[in-house]
Design an enzyme around this catalytic site. Sequence first.
Site, short mmCIF file in Angstrom:
data_model
loop_
_atom_site.label_atom_id
_atom_site.label_comp_id
_atom_site.label_asym_id
_atom_site.label_seq_id
_atom_site.Cartn_x
_atom_site.Cartn_y
_atom_site.Cartn_z
N GLU A 94 -0.77 -9.47 -1.35
CA GLU A 94 -2.12 -9.67 -1.11
C GLU A 94 -3.00 -9.64 -2.41
OE1 GLU A 94 -2.35 -6.83 2.27
OE2 GLU A 94 -3.50 -8.40 3.26
N GLY A 124 0.51 -5.28 0.62
CA GLY A 124 -0.87 -5.10 -0.19
C GLY A 124 -0.68 -5.61 -1.63
N ALA A 177 0.77 -1.30 -0.04
CA ALA A 177 -0.04 0.05 -0.08
C ALA A 177 1.05 1.27 -0.02
CB ALA A 177 -0.79 -0.10 1.13
N GLU A 212 3.87 -5.88 6.89
CA GLU A 212 3.11 -4.80 7.66
C GLU A 212 3.44 -4.78 9.13
OE1 GLU A 212 1.95 -6.91 5.40
OE2 GLU A 212 0.63 -6.31 4.04
N1 T1G Z 1 4.77 3.69 -0.09
C1 T1G Z 1 5.20 4.46 -0.72
N2 T1G Z 1 6.34 4.84 -1.08
C2 T1G Z 1 7.41 3.85 -0.75
C3 T1G Z 1 6.90 2.47 -0.16
C4 T1G Z 1 5.37 2.42 -0.04
N3 T1G Z 1 5.03 1.16 0.49
N4 T1G Z 1 8.01 1.66 -0.23
C5 T1G Z 1 8.97 2.06 -0.95
N5 T1G Z 1 8.56 3.44 -0.92
C6 T1G Z 1 9.59 4.48 -1.74
C7 T1G Z 1 10.36 5.27 -0.94
O1 T1G Z 1 10.00 6.03 0.28
C8 T1G Z 1 11.60 5.52 -1.69
O2 T1G Z 1 11.10 6.80 -2.20
C9 T1G Z 1 11.58 4.77 -2.90
O3 T1G Z 1 10.17 4.10 -2.80
C10 T1G Z 1 12.54 3.52 -2.72
O4 T1G Z 1 12.24 2.91 -1.72
C11 T1G Z 1 -2.96 -3.47 2.98
C12 T1G Z 1 -1.38 -1.97 4.53
C13 T1G Z 1 10.33 -1.87 -1.46
C14 T1G Z 1 11.88 -3.18 -0.52
O5 T1G Z 1 6.15 -2.46 3.95
O6 T1G Z 1 10.40 -2.45 2.19
O7 T1G Z 1 0.69 -2.91 2.07
O8 T1G Z 1 12.77 8.28 -0.96
O9 T1G Z 1 14.65 3.54 -0.77
O10 T1G Z 1 15.95 0.11 -0.52
O11 T1G Z 1 -1.72 -4.91 3.82
O12 T1G Z 1 11.07 0.29 -0.26
O13 T1G Z 1 13.02 7.61 -3.23
O14 T1G Z 1 11.01 9.22 -2.77
O15 T1G Z 1 13.15 1.82 0.46
O16 T1G Z 1 15.22 -0.57 -2.72
C15 T1G Z 1 3.66 -2.82 2.90
C16 T1G Z 1 7.94 -0.91 2.11
C17 T1G Z 1 3.11 -1.63 3.16
C18 T1G Z 1 7.13 -2.30 1.89
C19 T1G Z 1 12.63 -1.33 -1.65
N6 T1G Z 1 4.84 -2.72 2.00
N7 T1G Z 1 9.33 -0.64 1.42
O17 T1G Z 1 13.88 -1.01 -1.09
O18 T1G Z 1 14.29 1.28 -1.77
S1 T1G Z 1 1.69 -1.47 4.25
C20 T1G Z 1 5.99 -2.39 2.90
C21 T1G Z 1 10.23 -1.36 1.43
C22 T1G Z 1 0.66 -2.61 3.45
C23 T1G Z 1 -1.65 -3.77 3.00
C24 T1G Z 1 -0.70 -2.69 4.07
C25 T1G Z 1 11.32 -1.05 0.31
C26 T1G Z 1 11.26 -1.80 -0.81
P1 T1G Z 1 12.16 8.03 -2.24
P2 T1G Z 1 13.84 2.48 -0.80
P3 T1G Z 1 14.87 0.03 -1.49
#
Ligand code: T1G
Length: 684
Positions: free
Chosen positions: A108, A105, A66, A128
Amino acid sequence: MAAISEGTDLTIEDGVAVITLDYPPVNAMSPALMDGLYDALTAALADDGAKAIVLICAGRTFIAGADLKSMGKVKPKVDFFGLQEAVENSAKPTVAALHGTALGGGLETALTFHYRIATPSARMGLPEVTLGLLPGGGGTQRLPRITGAEAALELMLTGKQMTAKNALAIGLIDRIASGEDSLRADAIAFAKELAASGKAPQRIRDIEDKVAADRADPGLMDRLRAKWARKIAGLDAPQAIFRCVEAALKGPWEAGLAVERKEFQGVLNGPQSAALRHIFMAERAAQKIPGLAPDLQQLPVRKVGVVGAGTMGGGIAMVFLGAGLPVTLVETTQEALDRGIAGITKTLNQQVERGRLKPEQVAAQLSALAPTLDPGALADADLVVEAIFENMSVKKDLFARLGAIVRPDAILATNTSFLNVDEIAGAAPHPERVIGMHFFSPAHIMRLLEVVRGAKTADAVLATVLTLARKLGKAPAVSGVCHGFIANRILGARQAPANHLVSQGVAPAAIDAASVDFGFPMGPFQMLDLAGLDVAAEADTSGVIPRLVTAGRRGQKGGGGFYDYDEKRTPTPSPAALAIIAEVTGQRPGSKQLANDQIMTALLFPMVNEGARILEEGIALKASDIDLVTVLGFGFPAHKGGLMFWADAVGLGAIVAGLKAAGIADISPLLEKLAGEGGKFNAG
Ligand code: T1G
């Protein structure tokens, strides 16, 4: 290719509708992505020319979750569940094609497709919980149906990523593409096969055998709660995940989904998730430096030198070796060098025993390590990090000598934890190439890297080190030059009030217990025992620590400190230390009893005050940098968002009032100002 919207395309290829999402940087599920996906699905379902549907993403990864930037703020026209109903109830077979990191998400969403194919290097997971959330897109209901409750809990409570191979093994995906570049073709072929087979689409929600078996084991959930109890104590999301999994076992599907929706809203709106998402974003924001041109020409770092093979030098050498960089390790005596190499070898071999490294990786790393007594071997290094004795003249002498050995554009970094980086830079020719790289011990484990920007440090050098830090797997935070930079300076602000409480008769063990209860891994006195009491002796005006040191109680490594330690390093309050404290302070330790929150107020409010000064002086660029440093540097509980985020939640007015009530006069003007106007450190 029909453009459904800005980032969503739909094509019909050989009777297969291919939906392509392109929402950089990670295809996070923003409202725009969700609306585009819904519209494309609607079109594909209505198109008689499409006998099956494939979802694939452009860019570096399949949907990575998400969108944290818009979550809870902006709503798509159709929510997760409307989207998923459309996919799952499609009469046409649907295939999700995964690459990169299909997380949260994103995974999912993939699980609502009837089938999944992934590239060999794809990784997937439900992280999450690391954000104080839970898989709120049906994950808590679908995963137990695929893996059973125990494996589902392991994945959701750790948030760990799994490889495509492991995912195939547990049935999370159905196929692995023949290569990294054949995902699209293989997914289309898979979809065509499914359409031709006339096989009814399989919905994970209909798979009941695993949850039925779990349901038939009445003691299962109690056993699993007991297994996880200690690890998840005090954390909201894991407890909610347990309730969702229990609902999945209980059934029916709709009831379980309703529980998940309710529990998701609960954690989404709770304080812990806001704090953890703040830290997630703070780590990324810390790498953005105002005024640093994003396209700045950075310096190549292909070969690294480390001077000093002690605990820190050895750890730092391992950090670079682990990132695939060759290291020249310099010492002054063969004995010190041999000891350093032995330490590195031992630690790497322990990583093999723990399954973190393969033997061939250790062999490769050791072959990239070049130990030497000759500093001249550093002549071709692009970066040299010194980790020698914490003494200014020794470091200045070294940098002067290095300046005559390495190239003028080679970066010279000091690992000093306290000393003035500008003064060290002044000893080297071309001080613009000097910077601080303050690693935290153990360097190969702790993720924080304080990058100390000297007055003369060139922007290109700073940008290079920030990029390098990410390659090293570190979380960098930029600090200006001051005594102790950010982490140690704030810790110092904690030690003074802690020592004062002891001088009033509060037992050190009570102060440590209150700190652990708050969420720290250990309290100030256990930490002192670990670091060695001599580092804090001079600053202790109560006289207790100097007396302990002169009594030979130098900490864990030397005769015990505030605590005695058994062979397993289990601490017990030391009667000898308590007697010395009583003698020096005239108070029997424990004669004064305070509640935990009173102790923590006494410790944390002065730390907040110091954090405000660090901001005022420009030592830290923003409050979230301080939050990141306090969490990663010394274990401030991440689910409380770091020191300044926590202070905002307490209320800066209350903190100023508390400081004044404690008789602390020199309150940061910034803190007073923000408190006066009802402001926050982390505004916006
Ligand atoms: N939302 C928005 N921006 C995101 C993002 C996200 N989920 N994940 C990464 N970014 C942006 C980050 O801010 C950066 O932006 C750029 O992408 C590169 O990220 C309903 C509610 C995917 C493994 O927890 O683990 O889904 O600074 O520097 O080291 O159940 O990002 O360049 O502007 O980290 O190569 C669940 C979180 C959300 C994954 C990549 N998902 N992200 O790592 O690059 S909750 C997560 C990561 C959810 C549902 C629920 C990592 C990555 P900018 P980065 P990276």
